[in-house]
Design a protein around this motif. Structure first.
Motif, PDB file in Angstrom:
ATOM      1  N   GLU A  37       0.822  -1.208   0.000  1.00 54.95           N
ATOM      2  CA  GLU A  37       0.000   0.000   0.000  1.00 54.95           C
ATOM      3  C   GLU A  37       0.854   1.255   0.000  1.00 54.95           C
ATOM      4  OE1 GLU A  37      -3.631   2.022   2.620  1.00 54.95           O
ATOM      5  OE2 GLU A  37      -2.544   0.295   3.400  1.00 54.95           O
ATOM      6  N   ARG A  38       1.908   1.268   0.827  1.00 54.90           N
ATOM      7  CA  ARG A  38       2.747   2.456   0.977  1.00 54.90           C
ATOM      8  C   ARG A  38       4.210   2.067   0.894  1.00 54.90           C
ATOM      9  NH1 ARG A  38       0.381   2.615   6.700  1.00 54.90           N
ATOM     10  NH2 ARG A  38       2.235   1.342   6.787  1.00 54.90           N
ATOM     11  N   PHE A  39       5.006   3.047   0.532  1.00 52.02           N
ATOM     12  CA  PHE A  39       6.464   2.938   0.647  1.00 52.02           C
ATOM     13  C   PHE A  39       6.943   4.234   1.305  1.00 52.02           C
ATOM     14  CE2 PHE A  39       5.457  -0.148  -2.560  1.00 52.02           C
ATOM     15  CZ  PHE A  39       6.346  -1.178  -2.334  1.00 52.02           C
ATOM     16  N   LEU A  40       6.649   4.341   2.602  1.00 50.18           N
ATOM     17  CA  LEU A  40       7.006   5.510   3.403  1.00 50.18           C
ATOM     18  C   LEU A  40       8.070   5.074   4.399  1.00 50.18           C
ATOM     19  CD1 LEU A  40       3.402   6.874   4.113  1.00 50.18           C
ATOM     20  CD2 LEU A  40       4.919   7.456   2.209  1.00 50.18           C
ATOM     21  N   PHE A  41       9.193   5.759   4.443  1.00 52.05           N
ATOM     22  CA  PHE A  41      10.348   5.278   5.191  1.00 52.05           C
ATOM     23  C   PHE A  41      10.099   5.150   6.688  1.00 52.05           C
ATOM     24  CE2 PHE A  41      10.793   9.794   5.790  1.00 52.05           C
ATOM     25  CZ  PHE A  41      11.411   9.928   7.017  1.00 52.05           C
ATOM     26  N   PHE A  57       7.461   3.850   8.269  1.00 48.01           N
ATOM     27  CA  PHE A  57       6.611   2.725   8.673  1.00 48.01           C
ATOM     28  C   PHE A  57       7.355   1.411   8.518  1.00 48.01           C
ATOM     29  CE2 PHE A  57       3.306   5.885   7.479  1.00 48.01           C
ATOM     30  CZ  PHE A  57       2.674   5.956   8.704  1.00 48.01           C
ATOM     31  N   GLY A  58       7.077   0.462   9.430  1.00 47.36           N
ATOM     32  CA  GLY A  58       7.857  -0.765   9.529  1.00 47.36           C
ATOM     33  C   GLY A  58       7.844  -1.648   8.302  1.00 47.36           C
ATOM     34  N   VAL A  59       6.643  -2.074   7.850  1.00 45.62           N
ATOM     35  CA  VAL A  59       6.557  -2.958   6.687  1.00 45.62           C
ATOM     36  C   VAL A  59       7.131  -2.264   5.455  1.00 45.62           C
ATOM     37  CG1 VAL A  59       5.000  -4.230   5.164  1.00 45.62           C
ATOM     38  CG2 VAL A  59       4.545  -4.153   7.623  1.00 45.62           C
ATOM     39  N   ASP A  60       6.799  -0.992   5.309  1.00 48.76           N
ATOM     40  CA  ASP A  60       7.322  -0.225   4.175  1.00 48.76           C
ATOM     41  C   ASP A  60       8.847  -0.253   4.166  1.00 48.76           C
ATOM     42  OD1 ASP A  60       4.748   0.509   5.044  1.00 48.76           O
ATOM     43  OD2 ASP A  60       4.838   2.422   4.015  1.00 48.76           O
ATOM     44  N   ARG A  61       9.412  -0.042   5.340  1.00 46.83           N
ATOM     45  CA  ARG A  61      10.879   0.020   5.434  1.00 46.83           C
ATOM     46  C   ARG A  61      11.515  -1.324   5.111  1.00 46.83           C
ATOM     47  NH1 ARG A  61      14.059   3.327  10.035  1.00 46.83           N
ATOM     48  NH2 ARG A  61      12.657   4.871   9.146  1.00 46.83           N
ATOM     49  N   VAL A  62      10.877  -2.414   5.544  1.00 42.81           N
ATOM     50  CA  VAL A  62      11.396  -3.746   5.224  1.00 42.81           C
ATOM     51  C   VAL A  62      11.476  -3.926   3.709  1.00 42.81           C
ATOM     52  CG1 VAL A  62      10.872  -6.220   5.287  1.00 42.81           C
ATOM     53  CG2 VAL A  62      10.620  -4.840   7.355  1.00 42.81           C
ATOM     54  N   LEU A  63      10.407  -3.570   3.014  1.00 42.39           N
ATOM     55  CA  LEU A  63      10.380  -3.724   1.559  1.00 42.39           C
ATOM     56  C   LEU A  63      11.397  -2.807   0.878  1.00 42.39           C
ATOM     57  CD1 LEU A  63       6.532  -3.973   0.974  1.00 42.39           C
ATOM     58  CD2 LEU A  63       8.197  -5.822   0.840  1.00 42.39           C
ATOM     59  N   MET A  64      11.549  -1.603   1.409  1.00 38.68           N
ATOM     60  CA  MET A  64      12.496  -0.664   0.813  1.00 38.68           C
ATOM     61  C   MET A  64      13.932  -1.136   1.001  1.00 38.68           C
ATOM     62  SD  MET A  64      10.380   2.727   1.972  1.00 38.68           S
ATOM     63  CE  MET A  64      11.441   4.010   1.338  1.00 38.68           C
ATOM     64  N   ILE A  65      14.230  -1.711   2.156  1.00 40.73           N
ATOM     65  CA  ILE A  65      15.570  -2.253   2.385  1.00 40.73           C
ATOM     66  C   ILE A  65      15.808  -3.470   1.493  1.00 40.73           C
ATOM     67  CG2 ILE A  65      17.062  -3.368   4.084  1.00 40.73           C
ATOM     68  CD1 ILE A  65      15.845  -1.514   6.193  1.00 40.73           C
ATOM     69  N   LEU A  66      14.779  -4.306   1.332  1.00 45.19           N
ATOM     70  CA  LEU A  66      14.893  -5.424   0.392  1.00 45.19           C
ATOM     71  C   LEU A  66      15.196  -4.918  -1.014  1.00 45.19           C
ATOM     72  CD1 LEU A  66      12.005  -7.919   1.304  1.00 45.19           C
ATOM     73  CD2 LEU A  66      14.467  -8.358   1.365  1.00 45.19           C
ATOM     74  N   GLY A  67      14.465  -3.879  -1.418  1.00 46.14           N
ATOM     75  CA  GLY A  67      14.699  -3.306  -2.735  1.00 46.14           C
ATOM     76  C   GLY A  67      16.117  -2.803  -2.898  1.00 46.14           C
ATOM     77  N   MET A  68      16.626  -2.174  -1.863  1.00 47.52           N
ATOM     78  CA  MET A  68      17.998  -1.669  -1.916  1.00 47.52           C
ATOM     79  C   MET A  68      18.999  -2.805  -2.108  1.00 47.52           C
ATOM     80  SD  MET A  68      20.182   0.122   1.111  1.00 47.52           S
ATOM     81  CE  MET A  68      20.343  -1.504   1.840  1.00 47.52           C
ATOM     82  N   TYR A  69      18.803  -3.884  -1.342  1.00 45.63           N
ATOM     83  CA  TYR A  69      19.718  -5.027  -1.465  1.00 45.63           C
ATOM     84  C   TYR A  69      19.578  -5.712  -2.825  1.00 45.63           C
ATOM     85  CZ  TYR A  69      21.333  -4.855   3.367  1.00 45.63           C
ATOM     86  OH  TYR A  69      21.926  -4.478   4.537  1.00 45.63           O
ATOM     87  N   PHE A  70      18.348  -5.841  -3.317  1.00 44.37           N
ATOM     88  CA  PHE A  70      18.156  -6.437  -4.638  1.00 44.37           C
ATOM     89  C   PHE A  70      18.882  -5.624  -5.706  1.00 44.37           C
ATOM     90  CE2 PHE A  70      13.862  -8.375  -3.188  1.00 44.37           C
ATOM     91  CZ  PHE A  70      14.504  -9.532  -2.786  1.00 44.37           C
TER      92      PHE A  70
END
Length: 261
Positions: free
Chosen positions: A8-12, A14-27
């Motif tokens: 739903e969101r990619f806001l730095f 919020f917890g779930v958002d941050r997990v996905l954003m960090i995953l994206g960074m590593y990918f």
């Protein structure tokens, strides 16, 4: 590999958002192409985590967001992803993409659900309760259509993921790391955030010798995130500490009352 991350969101903040954003960074660091899809984002924060962001329009009625996104995605998939740009795998973290899981599996070939769980319903009522009840129904009806469910804890896997998998797909769990603060992904300068008056006040109180208790997370009435419960917990668990000159950090403001009792 082209990897699609849906939330739903990619806001730095919020917890779930941050997990996905960090995953994206590593990918990205691993050489993959990362695509993010959601309703809202922090543009500056997302820039270091993705090669492309697809902004999904928000549903007129939030309660029916999942059905709305399913229809929108079905109608627009070919224009969003010409054949040569189709993702190889989709990672989905939940709302409003539950009803779209089967589409994502069909189009991408592989769809993984990253399970952060459904919250307890205790003492919920009204619209919040209806939405959470629907979320649980959406989980039951759709999670088994993915290729695998990866929960964030063994407890969550055993208490929710396995039930929603219905014995038809594998489940597992991967704990979150605890070292993300050291990464320094998002600086105040980089995000161009305004200096908070509350932060200045907190820094001044610290200089004056006050001990600060940080109650992190959102403050929501009649849900699991209730500040009164947190205050009661601190009062019961360590009264000798609380009796000192303590201020409590409540969301974005500081309690003006000293907790002396």
């Amino acid at each position: 590999m082209k990897i699609l991350l849906c939330n739903e969101r990619f806001l730095f903040r919020f917890g779930v958002d941050r997990v996905l954003m960090i995953l994206g960074m590593y990918f990205k660091k691993m050489g993959h192409t990362v695509i993010m899809m959601g309703n809202r984002l922090d543009e500056k924060a997302v820039q270091v985590c993705t090669d492309r962001f697809i902004k999904v329009p928000e549903a007129p009625d939030y309660f029916n967001s999942n059905e709305f996104v399913q229809g929108w995605l079905s109608q627009n998939w070919d224009s969003l992803f010409p054949s040569k740009d189709t993702p190889d795998i989709a990672f989905v973290a939940g709302w409003p993409f539950y009803e779209s899981l089967s589409i994502l599996k069909e189009k991408c070939g592989v769809c993984i659900f990253q399970d952060h769980g459904a919250v307890p319903l205790d003492k919920m009522e009204g619209g919040i309760l209806r939405t959470q009840q629907k979320l649980r129904k959406l989980r039951r009806n759709n999670l088994s259509k993915t290729d695998k469910i990866i929960a964030v804890s063994q407890f969550l896997e055993e208490s929710q993921s396995m039930d929603d998998a219905k014995g038809t797909i594998p489940t597992s769990y991967v704990h979150h790391g605890a070292d993300h603060m050291k990464l320094g992904l998002w600086s105040k300068q980089g995000l161009k955030l305004e200096v908070s008056g509350t932060l200045k006040e907190a820094q001044q109180l610290k200089k004056q010798g006050y001990k600060l208790i940080f109650l992190l997370g959102r403050v929501e009435q009649k849900t699991i995130k209730i500040r009164n419960r947190a205050l009661n917990f601190y009062g019961r668990s360590n009264r000798s500490f609380v009796k000192q000159n303590c201020y409590c950090w409540l969301k974005r403001k500081i309690s003006r009352s000293r907790m002396i009792s």
